[in-house]
Design a protein around this motif. Sequence first.
Motif, PDB file in Angstrom:
ATOM      1  N   VAL A 143       0.848  -1.199   0.000  1.00 19.64           N
ATOM      2  CA  VAL A 143       0.000   0.000   0.000  1.00 19.64           C
ATOM      3  C   VAL A 143       0.875   1.238   0.000  1.00 19.64           C
ATOM      4  O   VAL A 143       2.059   1.171   0.314  1.00 19.64           O
ATOM      5  N   ASP A 144       0.278   2.380  -0.369  1.00 24.58           N
ATOM      6  CA  ASP A 144       0.980   3.646  -0.277  1.00 24.58           C
ATOM      7  C   ASP A 144       1.038   4.008   1.211  1.00 24.58           C
ATOM      8  O   ASP A 144       0.010   4.262   1.841  1.00 24.58           O
ATOM      9  N   LEU A 145       2.232   3.962   1.773  1.00 25.49           N
ATOM     10  CA  LEU A 145       2.375   4.046   3.220  1.00 25.49           C
ATOM     11  C   LEU A 145       2.121   5.438   3.779  1.00 25.49           C
ATOM     12  O   LEU A 145       2.714   6.410   3.336  1.00 25.49           O
ATOM     13  N   GLN A 146       1.262   5.504   4.781  1.00 23.94           N
ATOM     14  CA  GLN A 146       1.183   6.720   5.574  1.00 23.94           C
ATOM     15  C   GLN A 146       2.196   6.587   6.699  1.00 23.94           C
ATOM     16  O   GLN A 146       2.579   5.490   7.078  1.00 23.94           O
ATOM     17  N   ASP A 147       2.577   7.732   7.253  1.00 27.50           N
ATOM     18  CA  ASP A 147       3.589   7.704   8.307  1.00 27.50           C
ATOM     19  C   ASP A 147       3.188   6.761   9.448  1.00 27.50           C
ATOM     20  O   ASP A 147       3.994   5.996   9.953  1.00 27.50           O
ATOM     21  N   ARG A 148       1.904   6.808   9.827  1.00 34.81           N
ATOM     22  CA  ARG A 148       1.511   5.979  10.979  1.00 34.81           C
ATOM     23  C   ARG A 148       1.488   4.490  10.647  1.00 34.81           C
ATOM     24  O   ARG A 148       1.653   3.656  11.537  1.00 34.81           O
ATOM     25  N   ASP A 149       1.312   4.141   9.356  1.00 32.25           N
ATOM     26  CA  ASP A 149       1.379   2.722   8.966  1.00 32.25           C
ATOM     27  C   ASP A 149       2.798   2.195   9.175  1.00 32.25           C
ATOM     28  O   ASP A 149       3.015   1.066   9.598  1.00 32.25           O
ATOM     29  N   VAL A 150       3.776   3.059   8.841  1.00 33.42           N
ATOM     30  CA  VAL A 150       5.171   2.655   8.965  1.00 33.42           C
ATOM     31  C   VAL A 150       5.520   2.483  10.443  1.00 33.42           C
ATOM     32  O   VAL A 150       6.213   1.538  10.829  1.00 33.42           O
TER      33      VAL A 150
END
Lengths: 126, 135
Positions: free
Chosen positions: A22-29
């Motif tokens: 997925v296109d990573l959001q900062d909080r996903d990382v």
Amino acid sequence: MSGVERIPILKIGDVLLASIQVDLQDRDVLALQEDLAEKISATGAHGVVLDISAVDIVDSFIGRMFATIAATSRLFDAHTVVVGMRPAVAITLVELGLTLGEVRTALDLEKGLAILAGLAGDRAAR
Amino acid sequence: MTGPGREDIPIAADDDVVRIRQVVRSYAQRARLSLVDQTKLVTATSELARNTLTYGGGGSAVVEMLGEGRRQGVRASFADSGPGIPDIELALTDGWTSGRGMGLGLSGARRLVDEFTLDTEVGRGTTVTVVKWSR
């Protein structure tokens, strides 16, 4: 605002595999970083593979998280290999000036697993 | 060329950074930038959008198609009403950071684009504009 996208972590033998699709959001990382630390500690895995073959950009925040994941896994005696980086991403990272610190990279999953197997051999020999 | 020539996007949360990456990517494709140039522009705008969010306390972005003769390009501009940058030269130095990044945001973004303009005033805010042209 959408919730945190949890990236699945698969266990193959002594290795944990996280494939980022997925296109990573900062909080996903950040969530991935925490989930991996938990899972390494729970399973005693000796290696982590981050598959970024579907990732079309790596900026400095995402890059720094890879380095943080690698540094954290070292505290659990595990190594991290980032595999499948796209050529355009690699060229951009170099121009951006980003180095991935302790993070090892490999062309693909197979080569990444071979690197980890080699490192595990070194560990067994110690 | 189809699709809008200009888009205004607010930057108030994490997912706006992702949205900006997607909008810039689609503009870059329409401007026929090469895959490497698309990736460079999207990465630069990701850095700048995050700067606007983290240091500027949020703001807005404008993404525009540019046409100049046979050449096409994309301009992206990021504006905030935050504290501004007191020392521009320092802020453009590799490794300098006042926050959670690696200190590559501004200097790195500048290397990835063809044109880079920084307009900042302490207490008033910061606007960064970048342009990437097709080759």
